[in-house]
Design a protein around this motif. Structure first.
Motif, PDB file in Angstrom:
ATOM      1  N   ASN A 149     146.314 -42.715  19.614  1.00 10.39           N
ATOM      2  CA  ASN A 149     147.750 -42.376  19.597  1.00 10.39           C
ATOM      3  C   ASN A 149     148.103 -41.191  20.497  1.00 10.39           C
ATOM      4  O   ASN A 149     148.888 -40.334  20.109  1.00 10.39           O
ATOM      5  CB  ASN A 149     148.214 -42.091  18.166  1.00 10.39           C
ATOM      6  N   PHE A 150     147.577 -41.156  21.703  1.00  7.45           N
ATOM      7  CA  PHE A 150     147.882 -40.077  22.637  1.00  7.45           C
ATOM      8  C   PHE A 150     149.313 -40.212  23.131  1.00  7.45           C
ATOM      9  O   PHE A 150     149.737 -41.268  23.586  1.00  7.45           O
ATOM     10  CB  PHE A 150     146.920 -40.114  23.831  1.00  7.45           C
ATOM     11  N   THR A 151     150.081 -39.120  23.040  1.00  6.61           N
ATOM     12  CA  THR A 151     151.437 -39.101  23.583  1.00  6.61           C
ATOM     13  C   THR A 151     151.695 -37.750  24.242  1.00  6.61           C
ATOM     14  O   THR A 151     151.208 -36.723  23.788  1.00  6.61           O
ATOM     15  CB  THR A 151     152.521 -39.326  22.499  1.00  6.61           C
ATOM     16  N   HIS A 189     153.926 -30.959  26.001  1.00  8.47           N
ATOM     17  CA  HIS A 189     152.822 -30.868  25.046  1.00  8.47           C
ATOM     18  C   HIS A 189     152.251 -32.265  24.808  1.00  8.47           C
ATOM     19  O   HIS A 189     152.981 -33.266  24.877  1.00  8.47           O
ATOM     20  CB  HIS A 189     153.282 -30.287  23.711  1.00  8.47           C
ATOM     21  N   CYS A 190     150.961 -32.338  24.492  1.00 13.81           N
ATOM     22  CA  CYS A 190     150.301 -33.604  24.203  1.00 13.81           C
ATOM     23  C   CYS A 190     149.844 -33.620  22.751  1.00 13.81           C
ATOM     24  O   CYS A 190     149.316 -32.619  22.255  1.00 13.81           O
ATOM     25  CB  CYS A 190     149.089 -33.807  25.109  1.00 13.81           C
ATOM     26  N   TYR A 191     150.040 -34.745  22.110  1.00 10.18           N
ATOM     27  CA  TYR A 191     149.656 -34.920  20.719  1.00 10.18           C
ATOM     28  C   TYR A 191     148.776 -36.149  20.606  1.00 10.18           C
ATOM     29  O   TYR A 191     149.039 -37.170  21.253  1.00 10.18           O
ATOM     30  CB  TYR A 191     150.900 -35.103  19.835  1.00 10.18           C
ATOM     31  N   PHE A 192     147.731 -36.055  19.797  1.00 12.99           N
ATOM     32  CA  PHE A 192     146.854 -37.202  19.578  1.00 12.99           C
ATOM     33  C   PHE A 192     146.034 -36.990  18.319  1.00 12.99           C
ATOM     34  O   PHE A 192     146.040 -35.912  17.729  1.00 12.99           O
ATOM     35  CB  PHE A 192     145.931 -37.440  20.780  1.00 12.99           C
ATOM     36  N   THR A 193     145.359 -38.046  17.918  1.00  7.78           N
ATOM     37  CA  THR A 193     144.443 -37.984  16.792  1.00  7.78           C
ATOM     38  C   THR A 193     143.045 -38.135  17.345  1.00  7.78           C
ATOM     39  O   THR A 193     142.801 -38.982  18.217  1.00  7.78           O
ATOM     40  CB  THR A 193     144.740 -39.110  15.781  1.00  7.78           C
ATOM     41  N   LEU A 194     142.142 -37.316  16.869  1.00  9.41           N
ATOM     42  CA  LEU A 194     140.735 -37.417  17.225  1.00  9.41           C
ATOM     43  C   LEU A 194     140.033 -38.039  16.023  1.00  9.41           C
ATOM     44  O   LEU A 194     140.195 -37.559  14.899  1.00  9.41           O
ATOM     45  CB  LEU A 194     140.174 -36.024  17.527  1.00  9.41           C
ATOM     46  N   LYS A 195     139.289 -39.139  16.261  1.00  6.91           N
ATOM     47  CA  LYS A 195     138.686 -39.886  15.162  1.00  6.91           C
ATOM     48  C   LYS A 195     137.194 -40.068  15.356  1.00  6.91           C
ATOM     49  O   LYS A 195     136.691 -40.043  16.475  1.00  6.91           O
ATOM     50  CB  LYS A 195     139.293 -41.291  15.077  1.00  6.91           C
ATOM     51  N   ASP A 196     136.528 -40.294  14.237  1.00 17.27           N
ATOM     52  CA  ASP A 196     135.185 -40.863  14.247  1.00 17.27           C
ATOM     53  C   ASP A 196     135.182 -41.897  13.129  1.00 17.27           C
ATOM     54  O   ASP A 196     136.228 -42.218  12.570  1.00 17.27           O
ATOM     55  CB  ASP A 196     134.086 -39.795  14.112  1.00 17.27           C
ATOM     56  N   ALA A 197     134.023 -42.421  12.777  1.00 15.02           N
ATOM     57  CA  ALA A 197     133.968 -43.491  11.785  1.00 15.02           C
ATOM     58  C   ALA A 197     134.418 -43.041  10.398  1.00 15.02           C
ATOM     59  O   ALA A 197     134.819 -43.863   9.577  1.00 15.02           O
ATOM     60  CB  ALA A 197     132.552 -44.058  11.716  1.00 15.02           C
ATOM     61  N   GLY A 198     134.390 -41.738  10.134  1.00 14.43           N
ATOM     62  CA  GLY A 198     134.683 -41.282   8.781  1.00 14.43           C
ATOM     63  C   GLY A 198     135.922 -40.439   8.584  1.00 14.43           C
ATOM     64  O   GLY A 198     136.315 -40.185   7.446  1.00 14.43           O
ATOM     65  N   ALA A 199     136.567 -39.985   9.664  1.00  7.14           N
ATOM     66  CA  ALA A 199     137.695 -39.073   9.481  1.00  7.14           C
ATOM     67  C   ALA A 199     138.581 -39.039  10.722  1.00  7.14           C
ATOM     68  O   ALA A 199     138.230 -39.567  11.785  1.00  7.14           O
ATOM     69  CB  ALA A 199     137.194 -37.663   9.163  1.00  7.14           C
ATOM     70  N   SER A 238     144.251 -34.327  13.508  1.00  4.41           N
ATOM     71  CA  SER A 238     145.422 -34.199  14.377  1.00  4.41           C
ATOM     72  C   SER A 238     145.161 -33.103  15.401  1.00  4.41           C
ATOM     73  O   SER A 238     144.618 -32.051  15.073  1.00  4.41           O
ATOM     74  CB  SER A 238     146.656 -33.832  13.556  1.00  4.41           C
ATOM     75  N   CYS A 239     145.591 -33.356  16.644  1.00  2.00           N
ATOM     76  CA  CYS A 239     145.351 -32.409  17.739  1.00  2.00           C
ATOM     77  C   CYS A 239     146.617 -32.217  18.571  1.00  2.00           C
ATOM     78  O   CYS A 239     147.445 -33.121  18.670  1.00  2.00           O
ATOM     79  CB  CYS A 239     144.262 -32.939  18.666  1.00  2.00           C
ATOM     80  N   VAL A 240     146.722 -31.047  19.171  1.00  2.00           N
ATOM     81  CA  VAL A 240     147.809 -30.757  20.099  1.00  2.00           C
ATOM     82  C   VAL A 240     147.231 -29.993  21.285  1.00  2.00           C
ATOM     83  O   VAL A 240     146.321 -29.181  21.135  1.00  2.00           O
ATOM     84  CB  VAL A 240     148.944 -29.957  19.417  1.00  2.00           C
ATOM     85  N   ILE A 241     147.744 -30.305  22.468  1.00  2.00           N
ATOM     86  CA  ILE A 241     147.431 -29.549  23.683  1.00  2.00           C
ATOM     87  C   ILE A 241     148.764 -29.017  24.199  1.00  2.00           C
ATOM     88  O   ILE A 241     149.673 -29.798  24.502  1.00  2.00           O
ATOM     89  CB  ILE A 241     146.780 -30.421  24.773  1.00  2.00           C
ATOM     90  N   TRP A 242     148.896 -27.697  24.262  1.00  2.00           N
ATOM     91  CA  TRP A 242     150.144 -27.112  24.739  1.00  2.00           C
ATOM     92  C   TRP A 242     150.346 -27.405  26.214  1.00  2.00           C
ATOM     93  O   TRP A 242     149.406 -27.655  26.953  1.00  2.00           O
ATOM     94  CB  TRP A 242     150.186 -25.613  24.478  1.00  2.00           C
ATOM     95  N   ARG A 243     151.569 -27.359  26.659  1.00  2.00           N
ATOM     96  CA  ARG A 243     151.970 -27.712  28.021  1.00  2.00           C
ATOM     97  C   ARG A 243     151.101 -27.046  29.092  1.00  2.00           C
ATOM     98  O   ARG A 243     150.677 -27.699  30.042  1.00  2.00           O
ATOM     99  CB  ARG A 243     153.453 -27.355  28.231  1.00  2.00           C
ATOM    100  N   ALA A 244     150.816 -25.768  28.961  1.00  2.00           N
ATOM    101  CA  ALA A 244     150.033 -25.055  29.992  1.00  2.00           C
ATOM    102  C   ALA A 244     148.637 -25.660  30.141  1.00  2.00           C
ATOM    103  O   ALA A 244     148.171 -25.854  31.265  1.00  2.00           O
ATOM    104  CB  ALA A 244     149.931 -23.574  29.642  1.00  2.00           C
ATOM    105  N   TYR A 261     147.003 -29.241   8.764  1.00  2.00           N
ATOM    106  CA  TYR A 261     146.113 -28.540   9.676  1.00  2.00           C
ATOM    107  C   TYR A 261     145.910 -29.398  10.911  1.00  2.00           C
ATOM    108  O   TYR A 261     146.034 -30.624  10.861  1.00  2.00           O
ATOM    109  CB  TYR A 261     144.784 -28.166   9.002  1.00  2.00           C
ATOM    110  N   GLN A 262     145.645 -28.743  12.033  1.00  2.00           N
ATOM    111  CA  GLN A 262     145.428 -29.459  13.283  1.00  2.00           C
ATOM    112  C   GLN A 262     144.576 -28.618  14.212  1.00  2.00           C
ATOM    113  O   GLN A 262     144.437 -27.411  14.033  1.00  2.00           O
ATOM    114  CB  GLN A 262     146.741 -29.849  13.941  1.00  2.00           C
TER     115      GLN A 262
END
Length: 121
Positions: A37-39, A45-55, A58-64, A94-95
């Motif tokens: 779900n990268f957007t 700013h960029c938002y995405f979910t980082l996943k593995d098989a068990g969890a 939520s992640c964010v990368i600021w514009r800079a 939390y993220q």
């Protein structure tokens, strides 16, 4: 049993955030996973979910930091990211605030999904 003091939502969330900020591990952590779900928002700013098989995380990368990405990550990409984990108080979630993203190939979850999709076709 009720404690002698009743906390507001803001107070307890702020307290939880302070616990995250005091934890050295959470303030400089490397995490490996698969992007979902990268957007990129209009703000840059960029938002995405980082996943593995068990969890999922939520992640964010600021514009800079997002401006320094060599390529736009896609869902299914395996990555290694560095950043700090904290609490976004307005949502009480939390993220991971990512300051570095490195490609690590194609994620296993994506490979399995594509294989399942091919079998169903």
């Amino acid at each position: 049993m009720m404690s002698a003091f009743v906390y507001s939502v803001s107070q307890i969330t702020s307290y939880i955030r302070s616990l995250f900020l005091q934890d050295d591990v959470l303030q400089s952590v490397w995490v490996e996973g698969e992007i979902s779900n990268f957007t990129r928002a209009a703000s840059g700013h960029c938002y995405f979910t980082l996943k593995d098989a068990g969890a999922a995380l939520s992640c964010v990368i600021w514009r800079a930091q997002a401006a320094r990405l060599r390529a736009e990550p896609r869902s299914g990409d395996a990555v290694l990211v560095h950043g700090a984990v904290s609490v976004y108080e307005q949502r009480g979630t939390y993220q991971l605030y990512v300051d570095l993203l490195q490609p690590a190939g194609v994620g296993q979850l994506f490979v399995e999904f594509e294989a399942l999709k091919a079998r169903l076709e």
